[in-house]
Motif scaffolding. Structure first.
Motif, PDB file in Angstrom:
ATOM      1  N   PRO A   1       0.829  -1.215   0.000  1.00 38.66           N
ATOM      2  CA  PRO A   1       0.000   0.000   0.000  1.00 38.66           C
ATOM      3  C   PRO A   1       0.863   1.265   0.000  1.00 38.66           C
ATOM      4  O   PRO A   1       1.899   1.309   0.674  1.00 38.66           O
ATOM      5  CB  PRO A   1      -0.787  -0.102   1.310  1.00 38.66           C
ATOM      6  CG  PRO A   1      -0.711  -1.537   1.715  1.00 38.66           C
ATOM      7  CD  PRO A   1       0.582  -2.074   1.163  1.00 38.66           C
ATOM      8  N   PHE A   2       0.473   2.276  -0.764  1.00 38.15           N
ATOM      9  CA  PHE A   2       1.188   3.548  -0.745  1.00 38.15           C
ATOM     10  C   PHE A   2       0.941   4.237   0.592  1.00 38.15           C
ATOM     11  O   PHE A   2      -0.173   4.188   1.138  1.00 38.15           O
ATOM     12  CB  PHE A   2       0.709   4.443  -1.888  1.00 38.15           C
ATOM     13  CG  PHE A   2       1.285   4.055  -3.215  1.00 38.15           C
ATOM     14  CD1 PHE A   2       2.639   4.212  -3.477  1.00 38.15           C
ATOM     15  CD2 PHE A   2       0.465   3.535  -4.219  1.00 38.15           C
ATOM     16  CE1 PHE A   2       3.177   3.859  -4.716  1.00 38.15           C
ATOM     17  CE2 PHE A   2       0.990   3.174  -5.447  1.00 38.15           C
ATOM     18  CZ  PHE A   2       2.345   3.332  -5.699  1.00 38.15           C
ATOM     19  N   ASP A   3       1.961   4.896   1.104  1.00 36.02           N
ATOM     20  CA  ASP A   3       1.772   5.617   2.373  1.00 36.02           C
ATOM     21  C   ASP A   3       1.303   7.049   2.109  1.00 36.02           C
ATOM     22  O   ASP A   3       1.238   7.499   0.955  1.00 36.02           O
ATOM     23  CB  ASP A   3       3.046   5.561   3.241  1.00 36.02           C
ATOM     24  CG  ASP A   3       4.250   6.206   2.570  1.00 36.02           C
ATOM     25  OD1 ASP A   3       4.060   7.128   1.736  1.00 36.02           O
ATOM     26  OD2 ASP A   3       5.388   5.801   2.877  1.00 36.02           O
ATOM     27  N   ASP A   4       0.973   7.769   3.186  1.00 36.44           N
ATOM     28  CA  ASP A   4       0.396   9.104   3.030  1.00 36.44           C
ATOM     29  C   ASP A   4       1.365  10.081   2.384  1.00 36.44           C
ATOM     30  O   ASP A   4       0.960  10.917   1.573  1.00 36.44           O
ATOM     31  CB  ASP A   4      -0.057   9.652   4.392  1.00 36.44           C
ATOM     32  CG  ASP A   4      -1.315   8.929   4.863  1.00 36.44           C
ATOM     33  OD1 ASP A   4      -1.987   8.297   4.003  1.00 36.44           O
ATOM     34  OD2 ASP A   4      -1.619   8.977   6.068  1.00 36.44           O
ATOM     35  N   THR A   5       2.641   9.995   2.736  1.00 37.90           N
ATOM     36  CA  THR A   5       3.621  10.906   2.133  1.00 37.90           C
ATOM     37  C   THR A   5       3.643  10.720   0.628  1.00 37.90           C
ATOM     38  O   THR A   5       3.593  11.688  -0.141  1.00 37.90           O
ATOM     39  CB  THR A   5       5.029  10.652   2.712  1.00 37.90           C
ATOM     40  OG1 THR A   5       4.967  10.823   4.119  1.00 37.90           O
ATOM     41  CG2 THR A   5       6.060  11.587   2.105  1.00 37.90           C
ATOM     42  N   PHE A   6       3.709   9.478   0.183  1.00 37.70           N
ATOM     43  CA  PHE A   6       3.759   9.219  -1.253  1.00 37.70           C
ATOM     44  C   PHE A   6       2.537   9.818  -1.942  1.00 37.70           C
ATOM     45  O   PHE A   6       2.652  10.502  -2.958  1.00 37.70           O
ATOM     46  CB  PHE A   6       3.841   7.709  -1.534  1.00 37.70           C
ATOM     47  CG  PHE A   6       4.144   7.399  -2.975  1.00 37.70           C
ATOM     48  CD1 PHE A   6       5.434   7.103  -3.383  1.00 37.70           C
ATOM     49  CD2 PHE A   6       3.134   7.436  -3.944  1.00 37.70           C
ATOM     50  CE1 PHE A   6       5.724   6.844  -4.725  1.00 37.70           C
ATOM     51  CE2 PHE A   6       3.401   7.190  -5.284  1.00 37.70           C
ATOM     52  CZ  PHE A   6       4.700   6.883  -5.670  1.00 37.70           C
ATOM     53  N   LYS A   7       1.386   9.592  -1.363  1.00 36.42           N
ATOM     54  CA  LYS A   7       0.152  10.075  -2.003  1.00 36.42           C
ATOM     55  C   LYS A   7       0.073  11.606  -1.991  1.00 36.42           C
ATOM     56  O   LYS A   7      -0.307  12.229  -2.969  1.00 36.42           O
ATOM     57  CB  LYS A   7      -1.072   9.449  -1.313  1.00 36.42           C
ATOM     58  CG  LYS A   7      -1.213   7.965  -1.660  1.00 36.42           C
ATOM     59  CD  LYS A   7      -2.528   7.387  -1.180  1.00 36.42           C
ATOM     60  CE  LYS A   7      -2.432   7.015   0.277  1.00 36.42           C
ATOM     61  NZ  LYS A   7      -3.616   6.257   0.750  1.00 36.42           N
ATOM     62  N   LYS A   8       0.466  12.196  -0.857  1.00 35.95           N
ATOM     63  CA  LYS A   8       0.406  13.655  -0.715  1.00 35.95           C
ATOM     64  C   LYS A   8       1.332  14.341  -1.721  1.00 35.95           C
ATOM     65  O   LYS A   8       0.934  15.253  -2.447  1.00 35.95           O
ATOM     66  CB  LYS A   8       0.871  14.040   0.704  1.00 35.95           C
ATOM     67  CG  LYS A   8      -0.151  14.820   1.501  1.00 35.95           C
ATOM     68  CD  LYS A   8       0.440  15.400   2.788  1.00 35.95           C
ATOM     69  CE  LYS A   8       1.186  14.383   3.645  1.00 35.95           C
ATOM     70  NZ  LYS A   8       1.588  14.887   4.959  1.00 35.95           N
ATOM     71  N   VAL A   9       2.593  13.886  -1.745  1.00 33.04           N
ATOM     72  CA  VAL A   9       3.604  14.542  -2.586  1.00 33.04           C
ATOM     73  C   VAL A   9       3.258  14.389  -4.062  1.00 33.04           C
ATOM     74  O   VAL A   9       3.290  15.359  -4.828  1.00 33.04           O
ATOM     75  CB  VAL A   9       5.010  13.961  -2.278  1.00 33.04           C
ATOM     76  CG1 VAL A   9       6.035  14.433  -3.312  1.00 33.04           C
ATOM     77  CG2 VAL A   9       5.439  14.337  -0.875  1.00 33.04           C
ATOM     78  N   THR A  10       2.889  13.189  -4.470  1.00 32.17           N
ATOM     79  CA  THR A  10       2.634  12.968  -5.897  1.00 32.17           C
ATOM     80  C   THR A  10       1.343  13.649  -6.344  1.00 32.17           C
ATOM     81  O   THR A  10       1.291  14.227  -7.426  1.00 32.17           O
ATOM     82  CB  THR A  10       2.596  11.464  -6.235  1.00 32.17           C
ATOM     83  OG1 THR A  10       1.657  10.811  -5.367  1.00 32.17           O
ATOM     84  CG2 THR A  10       3.962  10.819  -6.054  1.00 32.17           C
ATOM     85  N   SER A  11       0.322  13.624  -5.487  1.00 34.66           N
ATOM     86  CA  SER A  11      -0.922  14.259  -5.945  1.00 34.66           C
ATOM     87  C   SER A  11      -0.806  15.775  -5.953  1.00 34.66           C
ATOM     88  O   SER A  11      -1.507  16.447  -6.698  1.00 34.66           O
ATOM     89  CB  SER A  11      -2.140  13.774  -5.149  1.00 34.66           C
ATOM     90  OG  SER A  11      -2.018  14.140  -3.808  1.00 34.66           O
ATOM     91  N   ALA A  12       0.131  16.331  -5.163  1.00 36.75           N
ATOM     92  CA  ALA A  12       0.354  17.775  -5.227  1.00 36.75           C
ATOM     93  C   ALA A  12       1.066  18.164  -6.525  1.00 36.75           C
ATOM     94  O   ALA A  12       0.854  19.251  -7.059  1.00 36.75           O
ATOM     95  CB  ALA A  12       1.183  18.233  -4.029  1.00 36.75           C
ATOM     96  N   LEU A  13       1.903  17.278  -7.031  1.00 41.50           N
ATOM     97  CA  LEU A  13       2.698  17.602  -8.225  1.00 41.50           C
ATOM     98  C   LEU A  13       1.958  17.379  -9.542  1.00 41.50           C
ATOM     99  O   LEU A  13       2.177  18.102 -10.514  1.00 41.50           O
ATOM    100  CB  LEU A  13       3.987  16.761  -8.238  1.00 41.50           C
ATOM    101  CG  LEU A  13       5.063  17.154  -7.224  1.00 41.50           C
ATOM    102  CD1 LEU A  13       6.127  16.059  -7.128  1.00 41.50           C
ATOM    103  CD2 LEU A  13       5.708  18.481  -7.607  1.00 41.50           C
ATOM    104  N   VAL A  14       1.123  16.364  -9.583  1.00 41.47           N
ATOM    105  CA  VAL A  14       0.449  16.012 -10.844  1.00 41.47           C
ATOM    106  C   VAL A  14      -0.727  16.958 -11.075  1.00 41.47           C
ATOM    107  O   VAL A  14      -1.517  17.203 -10.163  1.00 41.47           O
ATOM    108  CB  VAL A  14      -0.043  14.547 -10.806  1.00 41.47           C
ATOM    109  CG1 VAL A  14      -0.851  14.214 -12.066  1.00 41.47           C
ATOM    110  CG2 VAL A  14       1.131  13.577 -10.657  1.00 41.47           C
ATOM    111  N   SER A  15      -0.850  17.459 -12.291  1.00 39.48           N
ATOM    112  CA  SER A  15      -1.947  18.404 -12.574  1.00 39.48           C
ATOM    113  C   SER A  15      -3.240  17.703 -12.979  1.00 39.48           C
ATOM    114  O   SER A  15      -4.276  18.333 -13.080  1.00 39.48           O
ATOM    115  CB  SER A  15      -1.530  19.393 -13.661  1.00 39.48           C
ATOM    116  OG  SER A  15      -1.297  18.706 -14.875  1.00 39.48           O
ATOM    117  N   GLY A  16      -3.181  16.404 -13.210  1.00 38.41           N
ATOM    118  CA  GLY A  16      -4.398  15.628 -13.479  1.00 38.41           C
ATOM    119  C   GLY A  16      -4.800  14.837 -12.245  1.00 38.41           C
ATOM    120  O   GLY A  16      -4.192  14.986 -11.175  1.00 38.41           O
ATOM    121  N   ASN A  17      -5.804  13.994 -12.389  1.00 40.11           N
ATOM    122  CA  ASN A  17      -6.200  13.133 -11.272  1.00 40.11           C
ATOM    123  C   ASN A  17      -5.094  12.127 -10.987  1.00 40.11           C
ATOM    124  O   ASN A  17      -4.435  11.655 -11.909  1.00 40.11           O
ATOM    125  CB  ASN A  17      -7.461  12.339 -11.621  1.00 40.11           C
ATOM    126  CG  ASN A  17      -8.609  13.245 -12.014  1.00 40.11           C
ATOM    127  OD1 ASN A  17      -8.892  14.217 -11.328  1.00 40.11           O
ATOM    128  ND2 ASN A  17      -9.255  12.929 -13.130  1.00 40.11           N
TER     129      ASN A  17
END
Ligand code: GDP
Ligand code: MN
Length: 348
Positions: A69-85
């Motif tokens: 499972p992805f952890d919260d840091t991974f999800k937070k950092v990547t979703s902040a950088l990507v301009s799409g969903n």
């Protein structure tokens, strides 16, 4: 809440900016990255470059896949950088473990021998699962089923030029199914029987072999032996529908049964490349000269000064690997009957 294998989805508001899709400009595509939680800062660098050079204008989605499972840091950092969903998927156990027909003792013995011979990743179990997953399963993950096109992105890559034309749309509009920026020779020790398996598949499934194929890229003796040329699969823009087709699935299933993902160390690059060269037509494989790309240790810097200036490239043209001795790109041009670009001889 989510279907099995789906860990989460972070939808992006468009901030009032109309998506290109509103004008029918976008196609049904996603970026896809296989990564571990500790890859977060390396994938962050890759995403930043993909966004700056391309996706900030397009907002394509990005699917992340992981055997844990992805952890919260991974999800937070990547979703902040990507301009799409951004979408986060868990890989089902059956796609990341030894199949029942594999003799695990024999596989362990192979890893020991390969490790003594200092073959890169020769001793690694997880690397083998990764190569098998990229060869046969990522395109069947529930999160990928919504899309027709994918662009694979790995940690720590670099893009050196603006991407002014949407590569997904280019593929769709021009009847392309698979693409590459770099090609080279595979280590013989990792694939001693891969060609034997591929030949067995060809004889059992002649219906899947394209008449106008690119065998000449793979073999110098009309298919008798493999010259080890392959497209480097850490960069790929391709058709998911092709990978999900009976032809590709029959191919992967046949190779998988032969056991070389575990008894040797077959990489997904030669596996995809052999499939593309045998089962696609010549003009369905595309070489992206205008996508300037680096993955350690090789660089593709576009041939042609005008292209480099127009696209605001910052790569050193002398780093371009395309026309150097260990690259197979020159063979690709010959195999498909393409004229090499002006000035390529100066770059050898
Ligand atoms: P290399 O480019 O062949 O040296 O291999 P990488 O270490 O870059 O791995 C290829 C891709 O698979 C990268 O996107 C990695 O993040 C990913 N990857 C490699 N091993 C694992 C693993 O054990 N688990 C997960 N989830 N991803 C992995
Ligand atoms: Mn890599």
């Amino acid at each position: 809440l989510y279907p099995s294998g789906v860990q989460g989805i972070t939808p992006k508001p468009t901030g009032g900016v109309p998506l290109p899709e509103a004008d029918g400009i976008r196609v049904n595509a996603t970026f896809v990255t296989l990564a571990r939680n500790h890859d977060v800062w390396e994938i962050a660098r890759s995403i930043r470059q993909v966004e700056d050079r391309f996706n900030r204008n397009y907002h394509y989605d990005w699917v992340f896949l992981n055997d844990q499972p992805f952890d919260d840091t991974f999800k937070k950092v990547t979703s902040a950088l990507v301009s799409g969903n951004t979408k986060y998927g868990l890989i089902p156990k059956e796609h990341w473990s030894f199949p029942e027909w594999i003799d695990e003792k024999k596989a362990a013995q192979v890893r020991k021998e390969m490790s003594e011979k200092k073959i890169i990743y020769g001793d690694s179990i997880s690397y083998r699962h990764m190569c098998r997953y990229e060869s046969g399963f990522f395109f069947r993950h529930p999160l990928m089923l919504d899309y027709e096109w994918y662009w694979r992105v790995e940690p720590s890559i670099e893009l050196f030029c603006d991407i002014s034309e949407d590569p997904f749309k280019f593929m769709a509009d021009n009847g392309k199914k698979y693409s590459f920026t770099l090609s080279l020779y595979e280590y013989e020790e990792t694939i001693p029987t891969l060609w034997k398996s591929a030949k067995k598949f060809m004889s059992e499934h002649p219906e899947h072999i394209a008449e106008d194929n690119t065998m000449a890229f793979l073999s110098d003796d009309n298919g008798e032996t493999y010259n080890r040329c392959h497209f480097w699969s850490n960069f790929e823009v391709g058709s998911l529908n092709w990978l999900r087709s009976p032809a590709y699935i029959d191919y992967f299933t046949s190779l998988d049964k032969d056991g070389g993902f575990f008894y040797e160390r077959w990489g997904d690059a030669p596996v995809h490349s052999i499939a593309a060269a045998l089962m696609l037509k010549k003009d369905e494989i595309h070489f992206f000269n205008n996508i300037a790309y680096y993955h350690v240790p090789f660089t593709h810097c576009p041939t042609g000064e005008k292209t480099r200036l127009d696209l605001k490239c910052h790569c050193n043209p002398s780093d371009n690997f395309d026309w150097k001795g260990y690259s197979c790109t020159s063979r690709f041009f010959d195999a498909v009957g393409m004229k090499k670009p002006e000035g390529y001889e100066d770059e050898k």
